[in-house]
Write a protein that holds these residues in place. Structure first.
Motif, PDB file in Angstrom:
ATOM      1  N   LEU A  10       1.092   5.503   4.278  1.00  0.00           N
ATOM      2  CA  LEU A  10       0.901   4.102   4.144  1.00  0.00           C
ATOM      3  C   LEU A  10      -0.051   3.592   4.805  1.00  0.00           C
ATOM      4  O   LEU A  10      -1.028   3.736   5.516  1.00  0.00           O
ATOM      5  CB  LEU A  10       2.508   3.750   5.845  1.00  0.00           C
ATOM      6  N   SER A  22       8.725  -8.464   8.916  1.00  0.00           N
ATOM      7  CA  SER A  22       7.808  -7.256   7.028  1.00  0.00           C
ATOM      8  C   SER A  22       7.299  -6.337   7.663  1.00  0.00           C
ATOM      9  O   SER A  22       6.865  -5.256   7.274  1.00  0.00           O
ATOM     10  CB  SER A  22       6.901  -8.242   6.980  1.00  0.00           C
ATOM     11  N   CYS A  23       7.941  -5.763   9.364  1.00  0.00           N
ATOM     12  CA  CYS A  23       7.122  -4.164   9.897  1.00  0.00           C
ATOM     13  C   CYS A  23       7.541  -3.052   9.067  1.00  0.00           C
ATOM     14  O   CYS A  23       9.356  -3.327   9.222  1.00  0.00           O
ATOM     15  CB  CYS A  23       7.170  -3.799  11.615  1.00  0.00           C
ATOM     16  N   ASN A  24       6.819  -1.835   8.800  1.00  0.00           N
ATOM     17  CA  ASN A  24       7.593  -0.483   7.977  1.00  0.00           C
ATOM     18  C   ASN A  24       8.446  -0.040   8.903  1.00  0.00           C
ATOM     19  O   ASN A  24       9.030   0.839   8.849  1.00  0.00           O
ATOM     20  CB  ASN A  24       6.544  -0.119   7.119  1.00  0.00           C
ATOM     21  N   ARG A 184      10.126   9.361   8.824  1.00  0.00           N
ATOM     22  CA  ARG A 184       8.693   7.878   8.756  1.00  0.00           C
ATOM     23  C   ARG A 184       8.497   8.081   7.278  1.00  0.00           C
ATOM     24  O   ARG A 184       6.865   7.852   7.142  1.00  0.00           O
ATOM     25  CB  ARG A 184       8.205   7.869  10.083  1.00  0.00           C
TER      26      ARG A 184
END
Lengths: 248, 248
Positions: A10, A22-24, A184
């Motif tokens: 990432l 917009s945080c993954n 994750r």
DNA sequence: CGCCGTTTTGACTCGGTTCAATGCACGTGG
DNA sequence: CCACGTGCATTGAACCGAGTCAAAACGGCG
């Protein structure tokens, strides 16, 4: 740094300001279940990000508790210590996990949180979180769930420390770690440990030599490859079998 | 029942309905810090009391989570189990302590709660507690504190299981027990255990024989008197010294 | 009284610790 | 670029604390 490749697919260097929306990590972190408007409000609350270089404390035992921290990037350990020098690693935290919950009990932190690699956290002022969770029942409930989940996790660790043999403990630890990495987006079979044998040992109630020997045994048994901190799981089912069977 | 006398100085057979406002556990339980009006509201929520005879489950692992329980009288243990038959006592709960916090995480209980003597609990429907705590910030904060305190306690148990020797574990256990009994108005030196050696051992990560032997050793060393489950602490400082010193 | 669950105690075993030496990776400075 | 230092990991050998297995004692209860 080729060794780290498997664990940084990432964004490499992300901008300092990333909205929760917009945080993954949105689906792993506090905002689970919030709608757009609520996310905006939470963003207003989570004002600051804070970088924590490898080896530095995020907070220390005894310090005044004022905020929770959500791991944004990096990796932490938490440890408690007794009057006499002993200390115990109580957990390892990765992206999306919350740090500081122990501080609520007495307005003071009850453990040390230390970055095991260069990391960054989102600062969540606790008073504001309580306030906001009075208005947003979803946030309130999610927060309670996260605390409860920590209690459940702790009880699992007690079972491990109270009942399991060294190889069972290490196998359970590895499976837990790979599972969380997988959630994750990382490979479930190839990983680089961020902690030393001693830290693993402290968490599992073992000495570092025992951890090392057990790694070697797993390697000899064809369950995994161990090259220092670079690990490759070859037989996940085999590790699971070790955890499940008390005698075999 | 002369053996029980030291642990039942308070109301022998109390009426089934006792308002939080007039409950002698008020200062140990959920209502800490609430004013009269708030207490009334909490009372409305805590509708039912529920008796739990010795040996019976209050709830079981896997059951749907709907309420928390405050121990009103009696004594409980909670235990988690793994797929293979192992199980681990994760705590002993006495008057004023909350049971069921682990259930919030997934709407299902993650442990068994079993009465070790005839007991009764106050039923606190969880949905209503969340609702009420949105209106009363003091209640909200107190509830968070209680959850956080459980996390801190669990980390203490991890330290004990991960780092301490058998005698240190048992000494720490005894000191913790007497301290909690004292907070409830009982003698800090004379107590009757409600649990077996095996249950103590499970909690402390030891076998029942080791618990028994360690009791005998404490008795030989003049630290305490042990007559089956009837205990008398003769040297509290001595027990504390055992807990503090890793080597001596 | 005699049964049964619990506790105590003893003798033996073993998994994990301790102590100690060696190996490996990496950074730093000559 | 290599020599050296440092921290971490591996491996071996001896030891010990707690587990295991077994037997006996205690206490409560039908």
């Amino acid at each position: 740094m080729p060794g780290m490749a498997t664990q940084t697919p990432l964004a490499a260097v992300e901008p300092l300001k990333v909205a929760c929306a917009s945080c993954n990590l949105r689906e792993l972190c506090l905002p689970v279940g919030l709608n757009a408007g609520e996310l905006d409000q939470l963003d207003g609350l989570v004002g600051k990000r804070r970088p924590v270089p490898r080896g530095e404390h995020l907070f220390r035992n005894g310090e005044r508790f004022e905020a929770l921290y959500a791991v944004r990037t990096g990796f932490f350990k938490t440890c408690v210590g007794s009057e006499d020098g002993r200390d115990q690693v109580t957990g390892f935290q990765m992206a999306g996990e919350l740090l500081g919950l122990d501080g609520i009990s007495s307005d003071h932190h009850h453990c040390d949180a230390i970055a095991l690699e260069d990391s960054s956290v989102c600062v969540i002022p606790y008073a504001q979180l309580e306030e906001l969770s009075r208005d947003f029942t979803v946030l309130q409930h999610q927060f309670h769930k996260i605390m409860s989940r920590e209690i459940v996790r702790d009880h699992g660790v007690m079972l491990l420390l109270g009942n399991m043999r060294a190889d069972e403990r290490l196998a359970a630890f590895l499976l837990n770690l790979t599972q969380r990495l997988q959630a994750r987006g990382f490979s479930p079979s190839s990983l680089v440990l961020r902690m030393t044998r001693e830290e693993i040992g402290s968490y599992l109630g073992l000495k570092l030599e025992t951890v090392s020997r057990t790694f070697s045994k797993f390697q000899d048994d064809g369950l995994m490859e161990v090259k220092q901190r670079q690990l490759r799981i070859l037989d996940q089912a085999g590790l699971q079998a070790i955890v499940n069977n008390s005698r075999c």
